[in-house]
Design an enzyme around this catalytic site. Structure first.
Site, mmCIF file in Angstrom:
data_model
loop_
_atom_site.group_PDB
_atom_site.id
_atom_site.type_symbol
_atom_site.label_atom_id
_atom_site.label_comp_id
_atom_site.label_asym_id
_atom_site.label_seq_id
_atom_site.Cartn_x
_atom_site.Cartn_y
_atom_site.Cartn_z
ATOM 1 N N CYS A 1 -7.297 -3.402 3.265
ATOM 2 C CA CYS A 1 -6.398 -3.203 4.408
ATOM 3 C C CYS A 1 -6.212 -4.483 5.211
ATOM 4 O O CYS A 1 -7.185 -5.083 5.679
ATOM 5 C CB CYS A 1 -6.976 -2.110 5.301
ATOM 6 N N TYR B 1 5.303 -2.615 4.783
ATOM 7 C CA TYR B 1 5.119 -1.171 4.623
ATOM 8 C C TYR B 1 6.445 -0.424 4.804
ATOM 9 O O TYR B 1 6.723 0.557 4.107
ATOM 10 C CB TYR B 1 4.085 -0.652 5.623
#
Length: 313
Positions: free
Chosen positions: A63, A191
């Site tokens: 992440c 994203y």
């Protein structure tokens, strides 16, 4: 990635139908601050005093948001003062982030959603990393990476003796201005591109993303760092997206107009930051690629993890 609804786990994915195919990230729910004396920070409540060994960090090596906190933990000499649990690279649809057996000495959790429920039994919302946990009060301090790195930047200075400042007061305006654009169009822009479910939503996101990369390339052609001649949090916040760009976002998220390798000035920044002592240790490319390609079955249903590209930092 699922979510909790009144403390119960659900595999419900992001609702892009209601947003015209656009991916919209939820705001962080826990917004307390660790401070030197325990006084309240810019948000949340007080009572979280900086103490060695009191706080625990939950992260994923994949992440980019969690990666920021790992970097600042290294930069600010906090490795002996804040311990860490690393979640699995693979994130099953039915469980969300999972924790290897025995890897959580604080809550003995097997999933991250169990950590959230331990903090708030009726929690409703997304279950994300990083999470900064307070062992004394048995709760989550914060799950907002941008704020955790600012805590790490200054709250523990008296404990570590490390006074390096990546958010100097005289550069606040410049740093904040860069952060605002980078967050919306680059950090989150990859994203928005990758999780878009309509052509229009994807086109809008990917155009904004590459417009900002061109802007960054031009800026870094005129100055050494994003806020001038001093390395600041603005550079580190961008960096964690950049190191994932060519191996993951370029192909997996369809951010393929150019590679970061095609931007000389941005590439120079990446290589310089990788060379900062201890930073390279925070990058696990196998973990990164495995997580994205294995976990996002809506994008890669056969969970095939590509061999390339070869990235040499």
């Amino acid at each position: 990635m699922g979510l909790l609804i009144d403390g119960e786990w659900s595999t419900q994915w992001y609702d892009t139908k209601s947003t015209g195919g656009k991916f919209k990230r939820s705001a962080a729910a826990f917004r307390n601050w660790v401070t030197q004396d325990g006084s309240a920070g810019p948000s949340g409540e007080g009572g979280f005093e900086a103490e060695s060994g009191r706080y625990h960090l939950y992260v994923s090596l994949a992440c980019p948001w969690a990666h920021r906190t790992l970097i600042f933990r290294k930069l600010k000499d906090l490795t002996d003062h804040i311990d860490v649990t690393v979640v699995d690279a693979k994130m099953p649809d039915e469980h969300g982030w999972t924790i290897p057996e025995g890897a959580d000495p604080v809550n003995n959790a097997e999933t991250m959603w169990q950590v959230y429920v331990a903090a708030k039994s009726d929690y409703t919302g997304r279950v994300t990393v990083p999470v900064l946990w307070d062992k004394k009060r048995n709760t989550i301090v914060s799950n907002e990476s941008a704020e955790i790195i600012r805590m790490f930047n200054s709250a523990f200075n008296d404990i570590t003796g490390n006074t390096d400042d990546y958010y100097p007061e005289e550069l606040h305006d410049e740093i904040n201005e860069v952060n605002e654009r980078v967050y919306h169009t680059v950090n989150n822009g990859v994203y928005k591109s990758g999780f878009a479910t309509t052509q229009e939503a994807y086109d809008e996101a990917v155009t904004e993303l590459f417009d900002s990369l061109e802007w960054l390339e031009d800026k870094l052609g005129k100055q050494k760092y994003l806020a001038g001649d001093q390395l600041t949090e603005a550079d580190w916040r961008l960096f964690t997206t950049l190191v994932r760009f060519d191996p993951v976002y370029h192909g997996h998220f369809k951010c393929n107009i150019k590679r970061i390798a095609d931007y000389p000035n941005i590439s120079r920044l990446v290589h310089e930051l990788v060379a900062v002592p201890n930073v390279k240790d925070t990058i696990d490319m196998d973990h990164i690629k495995t997580h994205y390609y294995w976990s996002h079955t809506s994008i890669n249903p056969h969970r095939i993890v590509p061999k390339g590209p070869l990235i040499e930092f």
